[in-house]
Design an enzyme around this catalytic site. Sequence first.
Site, PDB file in Angstrom:
ATOM      1  N   LYS A   1      30.770  23.399  40.860  1.00 37.05           N
ATOM      2  CA  LYS A   1      32.110  23.491  41.290  1.00 37.05           C
ATOM      3  C   LYS A   1      32.383  22.398  42.564  1.00 37.05           C
ATOM      4  O   LYS A   1      33.874  22.413  42.822  1.00 37.05           O
ATOM      5  CB  LYS A   1      32.576  24.848  41.907  1.00 37.05           C
ATOM      6  CG  LYS A   1      31.912  26.044  40.814  1.00 37.05           C
ATOM      7  CD  LYS A   1      33.249  26.822  40.296  1.00 37.05           C
ATOM      8  CE  LYS A   1      32.870  27.815  39.424  1.00 37.05           C
ATOM      9  NZ  LYS A   1      33.885  28.416  38.741  1.00 37.05           N
TER      10      LYS A   1
ATOM     11  N   PRO B   1      42.223  27.331  33.855  1.00 36.80           N
ATOM     12  CA  PRO B   1      41.742  26.384  34.786  1.00 36.80           C
ATOM     13  C   PRO B   1      40.874  26.957  35.551  1.00 36.80           C
ATOM     14  O   PRO B   1      41.217  28.185  35.884  1.00 36.80           O
ATOM     15  CB  PRO B   1      43.109  26.111  35.440  1.00 36.80           C
ATOM     16  CG  PRO B   1      44.116  27.362  35.154  1.00 36.80           C
ATOM     17  CD  PRO B   1      43.809  27.872  33.840  1.00 36.80           C
TER      18      PRO B   1
ATOM     19  N   ILE C   1      40.161  27.206  39.258  1.00 32.40           N
ATOM     20  CA  ILE C   1      41.049  27.223  40.691  1.00 32.40           C
ATOM     21  C   ILE C   1      40.035  26.561  41.773  1.00 32.40           C
ATOM     22  O   ILE C   1      40.612  25.566  42.296  1.00 32.40           O
ATOM     23  CB  ILE C   1      41.687  28.353  40.923  1.00 32.40           C
ATOM     24  CG1 ILE C   1      42.785  29.101  39.730  1.00 32.40           C
ATOM     25  CG2 ILE C   1      42.374  28.291  42.097  1.00 32.40           C
ATOM     26  CD1 ILE C   1      43.137  30.291  39.785  1.00 32.40           C
TER      27      ILE C   1
ATOM     28  N   ASN D   1      39.924  42.326  34.472  1.00 36.28           N
ATOM     29  CA  ASN D   1      38.252  42.648  35.074  1.00 36.28           C
ATOM     30  C   ASN D   1      38.608  43.910  36.040  1.00 36.28           C
ATOM     31  O   ASN D   1      39.767  43.985  36.595  1.00 36.28           O
ATOM     32  CB  ASN D   1      37.615  41.638  35.375  1.00 36.28           C
ATOM     33  CG  ASN D   1      38.083  40.777  36.179  1.00 36.28           C
ATOM     34  OD1 ASN D   1      38.215  41.413  37.506  1.00 36.28           O
ATOM     35  ND2 ASN D   1      38.451  39.523  36.250  1.00 36.28           N
TER      36      ASN D   1
HETATM   37  N1  CTP Z   1      36.891  30.859  39.947  1.00 37.54           N
HETATM   38  C1  CTP Z   1      38.183  30.068  39.904  1.00 37.54           C
HETATM   39  N2  CTP Z   1      38.705  30.089  38.800  1.00 37.54           N
HETATM   40  C2  CTP Z   1      38.085  30.361  37.508  1.00 37.54           C
HETATM   41  C3  CTP Z   1      37.025  31.001  37.562  1.00 37.54           C
HETATM   42  C4  CTP Z   1      36.396  31.028  38.872  1.00 37.54           C
HETATM   43  O1  CTP Z   1      38.889  29.648  41.122  1.00 37.54           O
HETATM   44  N3  CTP Z   1      38.942  30.017  36.365  1.00 37.54           N
HETATM   45  C5  CTP Z   1      36.239  30.782  41.269  1.00 37.54           C
HETATM   46  C6  CTP Z   1      36.092  32.285  41.686  1.00 37.54           C
HETATM   47  O2  CTP Z   1      37.177  32.695  42.453  1.00 37.54           O
HETATM   48  C7  CTP Z   1      34.742  32.257  42.319  1.00 37.54           C
HETATM   49  C8  CTP Z   1      33.962  30.875  41.796  1.00 37.54           C
HETATM   50  O3  CTP Z   1      34.958  30.263  41.179  1.00 37.54           O
HETATM   51  O4  CTP Z   1      35.069  31.684  43.700  1.00 37.54           O
HETATM   52  C9  CTP Z   1      32.862  31.757  40.860  1.00 37.54           C
HETATM   53  O5  CTP Z   1      33.406  32.134  39.642  1.00 37.54           O
HETATM   54  P1  CTP Z   1      32.574  32.508  38.325  1.00 37.54           P
HETATM   55  O6  CTP Z   1      33.492  33.103  37.390  1.00 37.54           O
HETATM   56  O7  CTP Z   1      31.623  33.571  38.867  1.00 37.54           O
HETATM   57  O8  CTP Z   1      31.797  31.415  37.879  1.00 37.54           O
HETATM   58  P2  CTP Z   1      31.588  30.506  36.612  1.00 37.54           P
HETATM   59  O9  CTP Z   1      31.858  29.371  36.808  1.00 37.54           O
HETATM   60  O10 CTP Z   1      32.679  31.320  35.710  1.00 37.54           O
HETATM   61  O11 CTP Z   1      30.505  30.760  35.978  1.00 37.54           O
HETATM   62  P3  CTP Z   1      29.898  31.868  35.116  1.00 37.54           P
HETATM   63  O12 CTP Z   1      30.887  32.553  34.354  1.00 37.54           O
HETATM   64  O13 CTP Z   1      28.804  31.436  34.461  1.00 37.54           O
HETATM   65  O14 CTP Z   1      28.987  33.028  36.075  1.00 37.54           O
END
Ligand code: CTP
Length: 408
Positions: free
Chosen positions: A343, A305, A307, A209
């Site tokens: 989360k 996963p 994180i 991304n």
């Molecule tokens: N994050 C993470 N590991 C992942 C995905 C996200 O640690 N596999 C963390 C990001 O670093 C951020 C937060 O989770 O702090 C939000 O992630 P985001 O991708 O925006 O949220 P999602 O749960 O994926 O929700 P959505 O895709 O519906 O926006």
Amino acid sequence: MLHGKRILLIVAGGIAAFKSLELIRRLRERGASVRCVLTDAGAKFVTPLSLQALSEDKVYGDMFSLTDESEMGHIQLSRDADLLVVAPATANILARMAGGLADDLAATVLLATDKPVLAAPAMNVRMWTHAATVANVETLKKRGVTFIGPNDGAMACNEHGPGRMSEPEEIVAAIEAMLVRERPLKGKRALVTSGPTREALDPVRYISNHSSGKQGHAIAAALAELGAEVTLVSGPVSVPDPRGVKVARVESADQMLAACLAAGSIDVAVCAAAVADWKAANPAAGKIKKKAGAAPPALELAPNPDILATLAKRGPKRPALVVGFAAETDNLVANAVDKRTRKGCDWIVANDVSPATGTFGGDRNTVHLVTSRGVESWPPLGKTDVATRLAARVALHFAEAGKAAAAE
Ligand code: CTP
């Protein structure tokens, strides 16, 4: 603490001047001495007597008063401080500072000083967003003036938006960050994730991304600046490593998680990385070749996963403070509030990444901080300012937690 620190507080003419009284009280409580310069306009909002009573020092106002000049010249006044704080910093005083005017004692002291300057702006939202003020703030930042705030919210003029002066405790945290060698996060271990991840499809192709890592790297730098021992786990980025930070470079989400878990015991984790939600279920060991006439290969994905959730739900090994980011294009705050619960983290920094904001890859960020106490909207800020402000909030959190523990 601020024992032995000398603050020269310049109070300009704004309704927020009343908060400066509380600021003096808090600074003195933390051991600082405060001397005040009150502008003529400031004196319309607070009296010299109130400032004098709280600071227990003479209040300076008139540059041409012979008594003042003989007792304490304006040059001396500016040198006899460790830090100059302008609170409230009105549009007018910011303009006078940017223009190098010396038309009253406050402006003269600011022009004559060789000490760091912190400004806490307070003004009507239209004045704050006016091109003239924006340019003045840019100029002053380039010259090394540090800014705190303004905050977003309802204003005395019945308008809503950025323009409210930061709260006294936020200003105190910023002052401590600037002055205290005994850094407020000394002894704390911080983990920051930053940048994108790359999920290999084969040895030469990947899913990723647009994350630049600017925000995460700035947060790592800001936490280190406050004395934290920082491990930065970064995906592939082109921004330089921040100074004084241990950097673990990774590619994929699996590697990022492993590096986070290997960082050991952590007090605060800030997950700013844009982790890819999915990876290839079966990455090819060799380069996938085109076959004449064959359909493009189907891409089977598997979840990565999470994180942030893993760190937040780590039981006894959970960091005391876990901060996540929510990059959203729609329903920003509602999604962020929901994400915080899902989360299991303590705070969510929600940022608007709709293309018009230019957040991804850009230098500015418009964020809302979601905590158990509610939602706080910050004005559009540079990514470094967001980082400084977040780090100050982290320091404040640990200071409050320490106080609460001591009281038990
Ligand atoms: N994050 C993470 N590991 C992942 C995905 C996200 O640690 N596999 C963390 C990001 O670093 C951020 C937060 O989770 O702090 C939000 O992630 P985001 O991708 O925006 O949220 P999602 O749960 O994926 O929700 P959505 O895709 O519906 O926006």
